[in-house]
Enzyme design. Structure first.
Site, mmCIF file in Angstrom:
data_model
loop_
_atom_site.group_PDB
_atom_site.id
_atom_site.type_symbol
_atom_site.label_atom_id
_atom_site.label_comp_id
_atom_site.label_asym_id
_atom_site.label_seq_id
_atom_site.Cartn_x
_atom_site.Cartn_y
_atom_site.Cartn_z
ATOM 1 N N LYS A 33 53.007 22.496 77.255
ATOM 2 C CA LYS A 33 54.114 22.286 76.322
ATOM 3 C C LYS A 33 54.090 23.304 75.170
ATOM 4 O O LYS A 33 55.147 23.774 74.738
ATOM 5 C CB LYS A 33 54.095 20.858 75.780
ATOM 6 C CG LYS A 33 52.911 20.510 74.905
ATOM 7 C CD LYS A 33 52.964 19.078 74.436
ATOM 8 C CE LYS A 33 51.753 18.719 73.589
ATOM 9 N NZ LYS A 33 51.666 19.468 72.338
ATOM 10 N N THR A 34 52.888 23.652 74.693
ATOM 11 C CA THR A 34 52.813 24.628 73.600
ATOM 12 C C THR A 34 53.305 25.991 74.074
ATOM 13 O O THR A 34 53.974 26.721 73.330
ATOM 14 C CB THR A 34 51.374 24.736 73.059
ATOM 15 O OG1 THR A 34 50.919 23.434 72.684
ATOM 16 C CG2 THR A 34 51.307 25.658 71.860
ATOM 17 N N ASP A 216 57.488 19.252 68.345
ATOM 18 C CA ASP A 216 56.357 18.982 69.229
ATOM 19 C C ASP A 216 55.932 17.519 69.089
ATOM 20 O O ASP A 216 56.178 16.888 68.062
ATOM 21 C CB ASP A 216 55.198 19.911 68.841
ATOM 22 C CG ASP A 216 54.063 19.888 69.852
ATOM 23 O OD1 ASP A 216 54.276 19.400 70.984
ATOM 24 O OD2 ASP A 216 52.961 20.343 69.504
ATOM 25 N N GLU A 217 55.277 16.973 70.132
ATOM 26 C CA GLU A 217 54.753 15.595 70.103
ATOM 27 C C GLU A 217 55.835 14.615 69.629
ATOM 28 O O GLU A 217 55.609 13.744 68.796
ATOM 29 C CB GLU A 217 53.520 15.501 69.188
ATOM 30 C CG GLU A 217 52.379 16.427 69.562
ATOM 31 C CD GLU A 217 51.644 15.999 70.831
ATOM 32 O OE1 GLU A 217 52.114 15.070 71.529
ATOM 33 O OE2 GLU A 217 50.598 16.607 71.144
ATOM 34 N N GLN A 247 51.997 9.350 76.523
ATOM 35 C CA GLN A 247 50.943 9.620 75.542
ATOM 36 C C GLN A 247 51.305 9.090 74.151
ATOM 37 O O GLN A 247 50.769 9.567 73.151
ATOM 38 C CB GLN A 247 50.656 11.120 75.478
ATOM 39 C CG GLN A 247 50.108 11.691 76.776
ATOM 40 C CD GLN A 247 49.670 13.138 76.638
ATOM 41 O OE1 GLN A 247 48.633 13.449 76.070
ATOM 42 N NE2 GLN A 247 50.484 14.041 77.155
ATOM 43 N N ARG A 599 41.932 13.990 79.366
ATOM 44 C CA ARG A 599 41.191 14.979 78.564
ATOM 45 C C ARG A 599 40.236 15.770 79.458
ATOM 46 O O ARG A 599 39.762 16.835 79.062
ATOM 47 C CB ARG A 599 40.348 14.311 77.466
ATOM 48 C CG ARG A 599 41.085 13.505 76.404
ATOM 49 C CD ARG A 599 42.256 14.207 75.808
ATOM 50 N NE ARG A 599 43.470 13.870 76.530
ATOM 51 C CZ ARG A 599 44.599 14.570 76.472
ATOM 52 N NH1 ARG A 599 44.676 15.651 75.745
ATOM 53 N NH2 ARG A 599 45.670 14.196 77.156
#
Length: 667
Positions: A33-34, A216-217, A247, A599
């Site tokens: 995503k980044t 973002d997020e 998430q 993770r």
């Protein structure tokens, strides 16, 4: 195809190119995503001709913003990268308020209070020292602010006689903040929204300044943040929101996953693109994550996949109790690291609550394994850091009474409680700050010569330093401040030597960090001070690259990744937590499990205890229901999780032999 798009997959390219209206990118864990956000910034500037000054990328942590800036700097030439606004929501709100403060009746040099300062003020207003009650009151006021309810609205909406006193306290709290020329963390979003809603000229100015938004997020936004984004993006929806409903794990601090659904209702023309290719984890880890999360209702189904290979099966280790769990994990990390010849930093131990960390710290110390603790008390909460911050806040805003009281009395300089009480009474009658009152003849007449002398000396010192703080470099001025107040000597006079030395190291680290930050960002002490209070909740200091095992809560681990993860305490009443066993709270616990699983890059170990000590006695434990949701084909259930003392000794002997073999091989 341009270099900006060349190494993106089809869905990522589609997300970068889409400019015809609002866009929601549902980005699964580890799906890049980044990369999408930073490439879209480069695409907007390089190929669409949008001035970099008119683009804003908004995220939730300083660390994420820093990483984004570094990536954009690699993609855009010259000064363009630095012209893009890349910041947290709260830092953007702070920037807006600095520039527009006069419209709200504030000075540009207002103070930003941290959570501890806010609790102290509430304690004084409610005449209470009950921390649980004060935290509950603070949470209630925060919820009202995040819902964009002012004190009058909160009072009107008060559901019963229990809520009315808090709503009245909210009004007094806000009046107190205004008197101090201060804002709390939630005001940094609420007040910009209030300003943009009621002042059309300011709204148009900021819409013209920020012409395209990337958020973002997005699943972590609350009601106020969503309102701010909508106001800045305008009716046409000039934004790309990137998020993942799987998430969403921060409802406890106000995040509202419903904001994802609101987008589709508020913007009927919204385009939705899902990113499902994972670039982080093996296929088995992703299958486990998919099988758990599909038990939740979701915005849209998405199955993560990767081409990184099948990978090892997930290890499930039952343990006798928490001590045995910690020893087993420490021993396995030690053995695995020797076999792989890897780094300690390749390993993470993740858990639901901070209270679980202690046993693992003890086991890692005993095994001589270095570790780093995350998700615990903040560096900025340390008393010595708050002491120095009080001086900086007072330099920036002399009306900040809490900062005045702390700075005037730390180190002790002869300004006692009686002096402050008389000064406070006078300031209250005159409706001025303590600092302003100290300069008035009326206050001076109330004090004896012995009380007045240190007060006037302190007042003059702050005035002199404050006058220089706007135009002199931060580093030398900070050094002068430390020397003038004699902070090091005071620490060693008032603390045991070892404690004093540790506090002085922290103070030095803080001052050195601020000096570097001021030089790097070309900011003076006043400009730096207004951002310090944001650091506490937004991970302000750069993380060092330490070769150590990471110990972290699941909440603090979000956004991180590790080659090898041990997810511990996967038991009923812990994960899911005993207070979150139904409805939406259970769904969030399942998302927390999903975050923990994703993770891991190469290996994942799940541990649980057959008994755990609570209230001084051992109680039986059951493995988490989430373990049963993982496809059994992906799990290896170890039979060595509860070994006898003899087998533990055999394990130690095998580890010693392995170390000896490696030592011989390295000669």
């Amino acid at each position: 195809m341009s270099a900006t798009l060349a190494d993106l997959n089809a869905q990522q390219r589609e997300a970068v190119r889409h400019l015809d209206g609002p866009l929601l990118v549902l980005a699964g864990a580890g799906s890049g995503k980044t990369r999408v956000i930073t490439r879209k910034i480069a695409y907007l500037v390089s190929e669409c001709g949008i001035d970099a000054r008119h683009i804003a990328a908004i995220t939730f942590t300083n660390k994420a913003a820093r990483e984004m800036r570094e990536r954009v700097a690699d993609l855009l030439p010259g000064r363009q990268a630095g012209e893009v606004t890349i910041s947290t929501f709260h830092a953007l709100g702070l920037r807006m308020l600095r520039q527009e403060a006069r419209h709200l009746g504030y000075k540009p040099r207002f103070s930003v209070l941290d959570a501890a300062d806010a609790l102290q003020i509430l304690g004084e207003l409610l005449k209470s020292t009950d921390k649980a009650r004060l935290r509950q009151a603070a949470a209630g006021i925060s919820a009202w602010k995040n819902a964009l309810l002012g004190p009058a609205d909160a009072l009107a909406a008060a559901a019963d006689e229990d809520e009315r006193p808090l709503a009245l306290a909210y009004q007094t709290y806000q009046d107190t903040l205004r008197a101090y020329q201060a804002m709390d963390f939630d005001d940094l979003i609420r007040l910009p929204v209030e300003l943009l809603r009621r002042n059309e000229d300011v709204l148009q100015a900021w819409q013209g300044r920020l012409r395209y938004l990337l958020v973002d997020e997005y699943q972590d936004t609350n009601g106020a943040q969503y309102a701010l984004m909508r106001l800045l993006a305008g009716v046409t929806g000039r934004f790309t929101a990137v998020g993942d409903d799987d998430q969403a794990i921060y409802a406890w601090r106000g995040a509202d996953v419903e904001n994802l659904r609101r987008l589709e209702r508020d913007y009927p023309q919204l385009r939705v693109i899902a990113l499902t290719q994972n670039y982080r984890s093996s296929q088995r880890i992703l299958r486990a994550a998919n099988s758990v999360i599909r038990n939740n209702p979701r915005l849209r189904d998405k199955n993560l996949w990767s081409d990184l290979g099948l990978g090892d099966r997930i290890e499930l280790l039952p343990c006798r109790d928490e001590r045995h769990e910690a020893e087993t994990v420490a021993m396995r990390i030690s053995a695995h690291r020797f076999q792989q010849r890897g780094r300690y930093a390749d390993y993470a131990i993740l858990y639901r609550g901070n209270h679980q960390a202690r046993a693992f710290e003890e086991a890692l110390r005993e095994a001589k394994i270095p570790y780093q603790l995350s998700g615990g008390p903040s560096f900025f909460d340390k008393a010595e850091i708050k002491d120095l911050t009080a001086y900086l806040r007072l330099l920036a805003n002399p009306d900040d009474d809490p900062a005045f009281i702390r700075a005037a009395t730390t180190p002790r300089r002869g300004i006692g409680a009686a002096t402050l009480e008389r000064l406070g009474d006078y300031a209250g009658q005159r409706h001025v700050s303590l600092f302003a009152a100290a300069a008035e003849q009326g206050a001076r007449a109330l004090l004896s010569a012995r009380q007045l002398e240190p007060l006037l000396e302190f007042h003059a010192f702050i005035q002199r330093l404050g006058a220089r703080a706007e135009h002199e470099a931060a580093g030398p001025l900070l050094e002068e401040l430390l020397a003038a107040i004699g902070y090091e000597a005071w620490l060693f006079d008032s603390e045991e030597e070892r404690t004093a030395a540790a506090k002085w190291r922290n103070a030095r680290e803080f001052v050195d960090w601020l000096a570097r930050k001021g030089e790097r960002e070309d900011k003076n002490l006043i400009e730096l001070t207004q951002t310090i209070s944001l650091m506490n909740l937004l991970e302000g200091r750069e993380d060092e690259d330490v070769d150590a095992v990471r110990l972290s809560t699941l909440h603090a681990a979000k956004g991180l990744e590790f080659p090898h993860v041990c997810l511990v305490g996967v038991e009923e009443d812990l994960l899911p937590h005993r207070e979150c066993l139904d409805g939406t709270r259970l769904e969030e616990e399942r998302r927390l499990m999903y975050v923990g699983i994703t993770r891991a890059q190469r290996s994942l170990t799940l541990t649980w205890c057959t008994r755990r000590k609570r209230g001084g006695e051992y109680l039986p434990c059951d493995p988490s229901r989430f373990i049963d949701e993982i496809d059994p084909a992906e799990v290896h259930r170890s039979q060595t999780g509860t070994p006898s003392p003899q087998s533990r000794e055999v394990g130690r002997q095998r580890l010693a032999a392995l170390k000896a073999m490696l030592s011989t091989a390295s000669r």
